[in-house]
Write an enzyme that holds these catalytic residues in place. Structure first.
Site, PDB file in Angstrom:
ATOM      1  CG  MET A   1     -30.303  14.485  48.846  1.00  0.00           C
ATOM      2  SD  MET A   1     -28.993  14.459  50.102  1.00  0.00           S
ATOM      3  CE  MET A   1     -29.547  15.775  51.199  1.00  0.00           C
TER       4      MET A   1
ATOM      5  CB  CYS B   1     -33.953  11.593  39.026  1.00  0.00           C
ATOM      6  SG  CYS B   1     -34.051  10.005  39.896  1.00  0.00           S
TER       7      CYS B   1
ATOM      8  CG  HIS C   1     -25.193  16.081  39.658  1.00  0.00           C
ATOM      9  ND1 HIS C   1     -25.858  15.124  40.385  1.00  0.00           N
ATOM     10  CD2 HIS C   1     -23.877  15.803  39.802  1.00  0.00           C
ATOM     11  CE1 HIS C   1     -24.989  14.297  40.942  1.00  0.00           C
ATOM     12  NE2 HIS C   1     -23.770  14.693  40.596  1.00  0.00           N
TER      13      HIS C   1
ATOM     14  NE  ARG D   1     -27.464  10.541  49.761  1.00  0.00           N
ATOM     15  CZ  ARG D   1     -28.333  10.837  48.793  1.00  0.00           C
ATOM     16  NH1 ARG D   1     -28.397  12.058  48.309  1.00  0.00           N
ATOM     17  NH2 ARG D   1     -29.136   9.925  48.302  1.00  0.00           N
TER      18      ARG D   1
ATOM     19  CE  LYS E   1     -29.939  18.885  41.972  1.00  0.00           C
ATOM     20  NZ  LYS E   1     -29.331  17.663  41.426  1.00  0.00           N
TER      21      LYS E   1
ATOM     22  CG  ASN F   1     -25.888  18.979  42.970  1.00  0.00           C
ATOM     23  OD1 ASN F   1     -26.496  18.092  42.379  1.00  0.00           O
ATOM     24  ND2 ASN F   1     -25.577  18.877  44.235  1.00  0.00           N
ATOM     25  N   GLY F   2     -22.805  18.580  43.035  1.00  0.00           N
ATOM     26  CA  GLY F   2     -22.073  17.349  42.770  1.00  0.00           C
ATOM     27  C   GLY F   2     -20.719  17.294  43.454  1.00  0.00           C
TER      28      GLY F   2
END
Length: 319
Positions: free
Chosen positions: A12, A94, A165, A228, A133, A205-206
């Site tokens: 992150m 990203c 993700h 997060r 990723k 992920n996510g």
């Protein structure tokens, strides 16, 4: 070393720096920790070697690179291996405009052959694992067949681990923050990839918020990655080693944890690091506790006054 990726803390930007990773390693000994994304351009042309710095206590720790030049990625991979990282991750997820202008991140899902070329060059240049990723898709290219084709092409490079993700990326009209929330989650696509590629290690992920959700996902995939949620509630990770990895439960005391981290902050401050950057990582230490807001306010007060020495005992008395 063999990496057990059942539980990972996501890379992150502006969050998972070396200080945050040191802090999290005090809480969990088993989770895989990832650096912020580091662009190959910054390392090669920007005199930013310091971005590769980490504490020896952080192992197992992985570095994440952003780039689209196989030559540059190969060069930076060698740098990372020499530094002592345990894994190198290639960012194909990203969606920020800055990343798109550099022709890396999620836009590279539209160029799977280039991703495979880059991954192959990285794998050939180092002896540590290289992982990818990505997302489930990008813009209108979000069918399951698109994702399956991407994985099928990239895996032929030698990549054995994909962190997915479970949202598509949207290249225009949404900020990176919005891209983490607005595109709907589709966990089933990630589960299906694991079924179609049983020999690959698939990490999901996510939107994963806690240990219970992680355990549910682990029934369908090989590992989970939290972002997060892990940052906002770091003490949640005190259950990772026992509940995810089946290690003997070790009670972790918040006060002892904070004391050890504050000692680290003081040492690193003497070495020239900014205490404000280091202290922000403890904001969530008391998340869910009745006096969490009061604790955060005290941390903010110390950050603004730069007076850790005279406030350390007071802060510790609050946990």
């Amino acid at each position: 070393m063999s990496l057990d990726r059942k539980f990972c803390v996501a890379p992150m930007m502006r969050y998972t720096d070396m200080h945050e990773r040191f802090f999290l390693r005090l809480i969990t000994k088993k989770a895989i920790l990832y650096t912020e994304m580091i662009s190959t351009g910054a390392l090669i042309h920007g005199n930013c070697d310091y971005q590769l710095d980490f504490n020896k206590e952080e192992h197992p720790v992985a570095v994440q690179f952003g780039g689209s030049s196989s030559k540059d990625l190969s060069y930076c991979s060698k740098m990372a291996e020499k530094k002592g990282y345990d894994e190198i991750n290639l960012n194909i997820g990203c969606p920020s405009e800055r990343v798109q202008k550099g022709n890396f991140g999620v836009c590279l899902m539209l160029e799977p052959d280039l991703v495979a070329e880059c991954a192959s060059a990285m794998i050939k240049s180092v002896d540590i694992p290289v992982t990818v990723k990505c997302r489930t898709g990008v813009d209108d290219h979000d069918s399951y067949d698109f994702l399956k084709s991407f994985i099928n092409i990239v895996k032929d490079s030698g990549v054995k681990t994909f962190i997915i993700h479970a949202r598509k990326g949207i290249l225009t009209g949404l900020s990176p923050r919005q891209n983490r929330n607005i595109p709907p989650l589709n966990y089933e696509k990630v589960y299906a990839i694991k079924k179609d590629f049983p020999d690959l290690e698939i990490i999901i992920n996510g939107g994963i918020k806690n240990i219970d959700e992680s355990l549910n996902h682990l029934e369908s995939v090989d590992g989970v990655m939290l972002g997060r949620a892990a940052y906002d509630d770091p003490f949640m990770l005190s259950n990772v080693d026992s509940e995810i990895y089946s290690n003997k439960k070790i009670d972790i005391n918040r006060k002892e944890l904070l004391s050890e981290y504050l000692n680290y902050v003081q040492v690193m401050t003497d070495n020239g690091y900014d205490p404000k950057i280091m202290l922000k990582h403890v904001f969530g230490l008391k998340k869910g506790e009745k006096d969490a807001k009061k604790f955060r306010m005290k941390v903010a007060e110390i950050m603004n006054s730069s007076g850790l020495d005279e406030n350390k005992d007071n802060l510790l008395s609050m946990v």
